[in-house]
Enzyme design. Structure first.
Site, short mmCIF file in Angstrom:
data_model
loop_
_atom_site.label_atom_id
_atom_site.label_comp_id
_atom_site.label_asym_id
_atom_site.label_seq_id
_atom_site.Cartn_x
_atom_site.Cartn_y
_atom_site.Cartn_z
N HIS A 220 -9.53 11.08 1.58
CA HIS A 220 -8.62 9.94 1.56
C HIS A 220 -7.35 10.23 2.36
CE1 HIS A 220 -5.94 6.91 -0.62
NE2 HIS A 220 -7.00 6.18 -0.32
N LYS B 40 3.24 4.35 -1.20
CA LYS B 40 3.39 5.25 -2.35
C LYS B 40 4.70 5.99 -2.15
CE LYS B 40 -1.25 4.81 -1.64
NZ LYS B 40 -1.85 4.32 -0.40
N ASP C 80 -1.43 18.62 19.20
CA ASP C 80 -1.05 19.88 19.85
C ASP C 80 -0.38 20.87 18.90
OD1 ASP C 80 -1.97 18.66 22.13
OD2 ASP C 80 0.01 18.23 22.95
N LYS D 67 -4.61 10.64 5.21
CA LYS D 67 -4.22 9.77 6.33
C LYS D 67 -3.25 10.56 7.21
CE LYS D 67 -4.36 6.69 2.49
NZ LYS D 67 -5.58 5.97 2.67
N HIS E 202 0.82 -1.20 0.00
CA HIS E 202 0.00 0.00 0.00
C HIS E 202 0.86 1.26 0.00
CE1 HIS E 202 -3.40 2.52 1.84
NE2 HIS E 202 -3.91 2.00 0.75
N ASP F 226 16.74 10.84 -7.97
CA ASP F 226 18.17 11.15 -7.77
C ASP F 226 18.59 11.12 -6.30
OD1 ASP F 226 18.45 11.45 -10.49
OD2 ASP F 226 18.29 13.64 -10.46
#
Length: 484
Positions: free
Chosen positions: A402, A226, A409, A404, A224, A231
Site C-alpha cells: 500500500h 492522513k 537517483d 505510495k 484521502h 502540539d
C-alpha cells in the site's frame, strides 16, 4: 410500433440526450473522463445517470470558492517571503546533483500549492504498521496542548479502539482533541463511536459533507489525507489508515507493507496549516483562528529539507502530479515507484516513457492482489505497457503493498497519501511530503531493494500467456480508468 416499444425507444432517446447534456455541460472536464462517463450512462440506462449524480459531478464553483476562501492559517508571510527570494534567486535550496532543477521544483510547489520549503527537520520513515501505531500512541500520551487527527479510513476494531482510548484520555485531561474523518472511509463506525470523546470536550467531524455518505452528493470527492499533528511539534503523514488490516491482521491481505513519516520541526507547521484549513472547510460555524500555540516555530533539529504539498478538486493545479512529473523528468539514473494503484494519465505516462527511452532505469512495484479488483485490472494493463516500453515491474508477494513512494537517483523522494492514479490527482484530497535529503532517499532505496527480495518480476512471457478472458478484463477496466 407498440406502446411498449415506443416507451423503450423514448427512454433510450431521453437517456442519451440527458447523457450528452449532463456530461458535456462541464467544459473543464478532460475528454477521456467525458467519454468514460458517456460510456457508463449509455451502457447502463437510468442507472448510469444515478451513478453520475453521485460520482461524476464536479464540485460546484460555489463549493470550490467556499474551500478556497478559507484563510491560509499560519504562514502566509513566509510563502510570500520565499516567493520574493525565488525571484531574486537568493532562496537557499537543498544541495543536490542538479541544483538548478531542485530550485525549479521548490518554485513549482510555492507557485502551485503555496508550499513553503522548511529546513532542518528531523524525519523518520516508518514501514511497519505496529511500529507506526506504537510511536503515534506514545506521542499522543505526551501531548500538552492539542492533538489534531485526519484519517480516510477509521475502523472501530482493536487498533481503532486503542487509538480512540488514547485520544479520550487526553481530552479528559483538558487537551484539545480534534478528529476529522471521511464519511465514506469511516462509514462502518457506529454513529455514537465518538460520543465519549466529545463528552470529554473532544471534537469529531466528517470532512466536507454529510455523515450519511449514501445521501452525500459530494460522494466522489474523498479526503484521502492522513495527518496527525501533536502540539505543532510532531507530525505524521503517509499511507497508513486506522484499522487492524494495517497491522497485517487480515488473513486475506496478509502482511501490510506501507510507508509513513514521523516529522519533527517546522515541516509539522505546514501539516498543521493543512489540517486547520480542512477543519474550517468542514466545520464552518466553529472556525479555528491562528494561535501561536498551534505554530511553535523551532530551530533546526535535523538535516531534512522538505515541502508538504496538497492537492484536490478545489485546485485545478494537480500539484502532486506535477511534482511527480518534475521528479521523473529530473532523474539522471533511476526512478523507483511503489503504489497499490497505477493508473496514470497521458501526461504522466508519457513522462515515464521519455525517461525510459532516455536510458533511465525505471522500476515499478505493485501488489500481487487487489483490494479493489476492477482497479487492479487496470493497474496491470498500464504496468504491462511500461514493461513493453522497457521498464521493470515487480509484483510484491509478501502480503499487500500500500506504499505510495517515488524516489529518484537516491536524492529526492516523495512519501504521502497520493497513489499514481487519476483519482488521487483529480478527485481525492491528498497530501505528500517532497523530501530533499540524500540519507532518507537512500534509505528508501534500500527499503525498495529489500521489498524486491520478496517480489517477483512481471515478464513479457507472463503477459503473453494471459488468457483471452484475462486480457479482456484488463482492457475493459482500462476503458473506465479516467473515472476510477
Amino acid at each position: 410500433m407498440s406502446i411498449f416499444s415506443s416507451l423503450i425507444w423514448g427512454f433510450i432517446f431521453l437517456n442519451s440526450a440527458l447523457a450528452i447534456f449532463t456530461v458535456f455541460k462541464d467544459k473543464e472536464r478532460d475528454i477521456a473522463a467525458t467519454w468514460a462517463w458517456l460510456l457508463v450512462i449509455t451502457m447502463l440506462p437510468g442507472v448510469g445517470i444515478f451513478f453520475y449524480m453521485f460520482l461524476g459531478r464536479k464540485i460546484s464553483r460555489e463549493s470550490i470558492f467556499d474551500l478556497q476562501s478559507q484563510d491560509r492559517i499560519g504562514m502566509p508571510q513566509l510563502v510570500e517571503s520565499q516567493k520574493k527570494l525565488i525571484e531574486s534567486e537568493n532562496l537557499d535550496v537543498p544541495e543536490s546533483n542538479y541544483q538548478d532543477k531542485t530550485f525549479e521544483m521548490v518554485r513549482l510547489f510555492l507557485e502551485s500549492s503555496q508550499s513553503v520549503l522548511t529546513k532542518g527537520n528531523k524525519v523518520s520513515i516508518i514501514s511497519d504498521g505496529e511500529d507506526k501505531f506504537n510511536q503515534l500512541i506514545d506521542d499522543i500520551k505526551k501531548a500538552e496542548h492539542h492533538i489534531h487527527v485526519t484519517y480516510y479510513i477509521f475502523r472501530g476494531d482493536n487498533i481503532g479502539l486503542k487509538l480512540l482510548k488514547a485520544l479520550e484520555e487526553k481530552a479528559k485531561q483538558g487537551i484539545e482533541v480534534k478528529v476529522l474523518y471521511d464519511p465514506v472511509g469511516a462509514r462502518v463506525l457506529g454513529k455514537h463511536f465518538f460520543d465519549q470523546l466529545e463528552s470529554y470536550g473532544g471534537k469529531a467531524e466528517p470532512f466536507f459533507g454529510s455523515k450519511f455518505f449514501l445521501i452525500n452528493l459530494r460522494l466522489n470527492y474523498r479526503n484521502h489525507r492522513k495527518i496527525v499533528v501533536i502540539d505543532g511539534k510532531v507530525g505524521y503523514t503517509g499511507g497508513f489508515n486506522v484499522g487492524d488490516d494495517y497491522l497485517g491482521l487480515y488473513e486475506e491481505m496478509g502482511y501490510w507493507r506501507d510507508t509513513h513519516l514521523r516529522i519533527e520541526g517546522n515541516g509539522v507547521l505546514t501539516l498543521q496549516t493543512r489540517f486547520l484549513m480542512d477543519w474550517n472547510a468542514s466545520v464552518k460555524d466553529k472556525n479555528v483562528e491562528y494561535e501561536e500555540q498551534y505554530f511553535p516555530f523551532s530551530s533546526l533539529i535535523g538535516s531534512t529539507d522538505m515541502q508538504i504539498v496538497s492537492s484536490g478538486p478545489d485546485n485545478e493545479m494537480q500539484s502532486i502530479k506535477k511534482g511527480f512529473i518534475k521528479m521523473i523528468s529530473m532523474a539522471k539514473e533511476s526512478v523507483l515507484i511503489q503504489t497499490p494503484y497505477f493508473i496514470p494519465d497521458e501526461a504522466l505516462m508519457e513522462t515515464i516513457k521519455v525517461a525510459i527511452l532516455s536510458g533511465i532505469n525505471v522500476k515499478l512495484m505493485i501488489p500481487n492482489k487487489p483490494d479493489h479488483p476492477f482497479i487492479y485490472r487496470a493497474t496491470l494493463s498500464y504496468a504491462e505497457e511500461l514493461i513493453m516500453s522497457g521498464a521493470e515491474v515487480y509484483i510484491y508477494d509478501n502480503g499487500f503493498l500500500h506504499s505510495k513512494v517515488i524516489v529518484i537517483d537516491g536524492e529526492i523522494l516523495s512519501v504521502g497519501t497520493a497513489n499514481f492514479d487519476i483519482r488521487s490527482f483529480k478527485l481525492n484530497f491528498e497530501v505528500n511530503a517532497f523530501i530533499y535529503d540524500r540519507f532518507l532517499a537512500k534509505k528508501q532505496v534500500r527499503l525498495f531493494n529489500d521489498d524486491m527480495k520478496v517480489s517477483y518480476p512481471l515478464t513479457e512471457e507472463m503477459i503473453k500467456n494471459y488468457s483471452k478472458w484475462e486480457v479482456f478484463k484488463q482492457q475493459f477496466s482500462r476503458l473506465f480508468s479516467p473515472i476510477l
